[in-house]
Design an enzyme around this catalytic site. Structure first.
Site, PDB file in Angstrom:
ATOM      1  N   LYS A  13      35.053  41.616  35.984  1.00  0.00           N
ATOM      2  CA  LYS A  13      34.473  42.804  35.942  1.00  0.00           C
ATOM      3  C   LYS A  13      35.409  44.024  36.475  1.00  0.00           C
ATOM      4  O   LYS A  13      35.348  44.984  35.849  1.00  0.00           O
ATOM      5  CB  LYS A  13      33.251  43.007  37.024  1.00  0.00           C
ATOM      6  CG  LYS A  13      32.284  41.684  36.621  1.00  0.00           C
ATOM      7  CD  LYS A  13      30.997  41.780  37.156  1.00  0.00           C
ATOM      8  CE  LYS A  13      31.131  41.318  38.675  1.00  0.00           C
ATOM      9  NZ  LYS A  13      31.313  40.125  38.854  1.00  0.00           N
ATOM     10  N   ARG A  88      22.430  43.230  40.790  1.00  0.00           N
ATOM     11  CA  ARG A  88      22.526  41.710  40.968  1.00  0.00           C
ATOM     12  C   ARG A  88      21.276  40.907  41.329  1.00  0.00           C
ATOM     13  O   ARG A  88      21.423  39.423  41.557  1.00  0.00           O
ATOM     14  CB  ARG A  88      23.369  41.618  42.207  1.00  0.00           C
ATOM     15  CG  ARG A  88      24.829  41.149  42.065  1.00  0.00           C
ATOM     16  CD  ARG A  88      25.523  40.738  43.057  1.00  0.00           C
ATOM     17  NE  ARG A  88      26.818  40.244  43.612  1.00  0.00           N
ATOM     18  CZ  ARG A  88      28.104  41.018  43.264  1.00  0.00           C
ATOM     19  NH1 ARG A  88      28.245  41.971  43.008  1.00  0.00           N
ATOM     20  NH2 ARG A  88      28.951  40.350  44.044  1.00  0.00           N
ATOM     21  N   ARG A 127      43.393  34.699  43.875  1.00  0.00           N
ATOM     22  CA  ARG A 127      43.157  36.357  43.971  1.00  0.00           C
ATOM     23  C   ARG A 127      43.525  36.885  45.488  1.00  0.00           C
ATOM     24  O   ARG A 127      42.968  36.401  46.506  1.00  0.00           O
ATOM     25  CB  ARG A 127      41.700  36.646  43.745  1.00  0.00           C
ATOM     26  CG  ARG A 127      41.522  38.124  43.524  1.00  0.00           C
ATOM     27  CD  ARG A 127      40.368  38.439  42.695  1.00  0.00           C
ATOM     28  NE  ARG A 127      38.899  38.253  43.418  1.00  0.00           N
ATOM     29  CZ  ARG A 127      37.892  38.687  43.082  1.00  0.00           C
ATOM     30  NH1 ARG A 127      37.866  39.126  41.551  1.00  0.00           N
ATOM     31  NH2 ARG A 127      36.715  38.694  43.646  1.00  0.00           N
ATOM     32  N   ARG A 160      40.588  37.919  50.485  1.00  0.00           N
ATOM     33  CA  ARG A 160      39.300  38.217  51.050  1.00  0.00           C
ATOM     34  C   ARG A 160      38.499  37.218  52.133  1.00  0.00           C
ATOM     35  O   ARG A 160      38.689  35.998  51.741  1.00  0.00           O
ATOM     36  CB  ARG A 160      38.382  38.453  50.280  1.00  0.00           C
ATOM     37  CG  ARG A 160      38.456  40.034  49.559  1.00  0.00           C
ATOM     38  CD  ARG A 160      37.812  40.437  48.321  1.00  0.00           C
ATOM     39  NE  ARG A 160      36.502  39.619  48.043  1.00  0.00           N
ATOM     40  CZ  ARG A 160      35.667  39.976  46.961  1.00  0.00           C
ATOM     41  NH1 ARG A 160      35.980  40.827  45.905  1.00  0.00           N
ATOM     42  NH2 ARG A 160      34.427  39.495  47.053  1.00  0.00           N
ATOM     43  N   ARG A 171      29.117  31.787  46.464  1.00  0.00           N
ATOM     44  CA  ARG A 171      28.937  32.798  45.505  1.00  0.00           C
ATOM     45  C   ARG A 171      28.440  32.493  44.298  1.00  0.00           C
ATOM     46  O   ARG A 171      27.566  33.172  43.537  1.00  0.00           O
ATOM     47  CB  ARG A 171      30.135  33.724  45.650  1.00  0.00           C
ATOM     48  CG  ARG A 171      30.303  34.795  46.876  1.00  0.00           C
ATOM     49  CD  ARG A 171      31.404  35.027  47.204  1.00  0.00           C
ATOM     50  NE  ARG A 171      32.136  36.015  46.092  1.00  0.00           N
ATOM     51  CZ  ARG A 171      33.500  35.890  45.879  1.00  0.00           C
ATOM     52  NH1 ARG A 171      34.446  35.169  46.669  1.00  0.00           N
ATOM     53  NH2 ARG A 171      33.842  36.849  45.093  1.00  0.00           N
TER      54      ARG A 171
END
Ligand code: ADP
Ligand code: ZN
Length: 220
Positions: A13, A88, A127, A160, A171
């Protein structure tokens, strides 16, 4: 264009939003970036959001709606926006609908970026994110020129807090339980575009095709 980007964490996204803003001058609004900024700055909002974020759980709908009501009223939204990571939950989607009606605005499209789970898992574990500007890197496919340092702003590039294996799997479950139902919601609203693609260029092409068609419809 006023678009919503839907898709699991790691579906791309953010990347798609950044590419689209360069094309049409709209702004990317990422609730995740806003919240991470608040946590880093140690604001009251950040303190309220921190624990949920770290565990990979959602922040409360009230908190998010407070942020978004303010954000959507800002001047830079007039040229269009891409909502990345919001709404969300069904209550957020319903509250957004009411808010936009009040503001006399309409969404053009809700784009669902559908990426296979194994691709998502691989992406999320590799990531890395810049702590300064939010730029996204990948240790395998797109590392910064100097390890651990952002090409754009020079700040540290890190994994992160919510990108541990445990938080990632939470998640993804949260996405399936609470966010995936939005696909049906926007389908019923007649706004859904589903794109089944792992490359952001393919996603952009599908969005362009759809929105160009939309623009011709509105003009005629
Ligand atoms: P990703 O899409 O990669 O999971 P985001 O950067 O969009 O991550 O969001 C990071 C975290 O911020 C979420 O796991 C959640 O805790 C919080 N968050 C972001 N947007 C929302 C939202 N619209 N509603 C509730 N929580 C949110
Ligand atoms: Zn940076």
């Amino acid at each position: 264009m006023k678009l919503i980007l839907l898709g699991a964490p790691g579906a791309g996204k953010g990347t798609v939003a950044k590419l689209l803003t360069k094309m049409d001058g709209s702004v990317q609004i990422s609730t995740g970036d806003i919240l991470r900024g608040a946590v880093a700055a140690g604001t009251e909002l950040g303190k309220q959001a921190e624990a949920a974020m770290k565990a990979g759980d959602l922040v409360s709908d009230d908190l998010i709606m407070g942020i978004m009501e303010e954000r959507l009223k800002e001047d830079d939204c007039k040229a269009g926006y891409l909502l990345d990571g919001f709404p969300r939950t069904i209550p957020q989607a319903e509250a957004l609908k009411v808010l936009l009606e009040k503001m006399g605005e309409k969404l053009d499209c809700a784009v669902e970026i559908d990426v296979p789970r194994d691709v998502i898992l691989d992406r999320l574990t590799t990531r890395r994110t810049c702590t300064g500007c939010g730029e996204i890197y990948n240790v395998k496919s797109n590392p910064p020129a100097v390890e651990g340092k952002c090409d754009k702003c020079g700040e540290p590039v890190v994994q992160r807090d919510d990108e541990t294996e445990e938080a990632i799997s939470n998640r993804l479950n949260v996405y399936n339980d609470q966010t995936a139902p939005l696909v049906g919601f926007y389908k019923d609203e007649g706004l859904l575009l589903s794109v089944n693609a792992t490359s952001s260029d393919a996603v952009i092409d599908a969005i362009k095709e759809k929105t160009e068609r939309l623009m011709t419809v509105t003009q005629s």
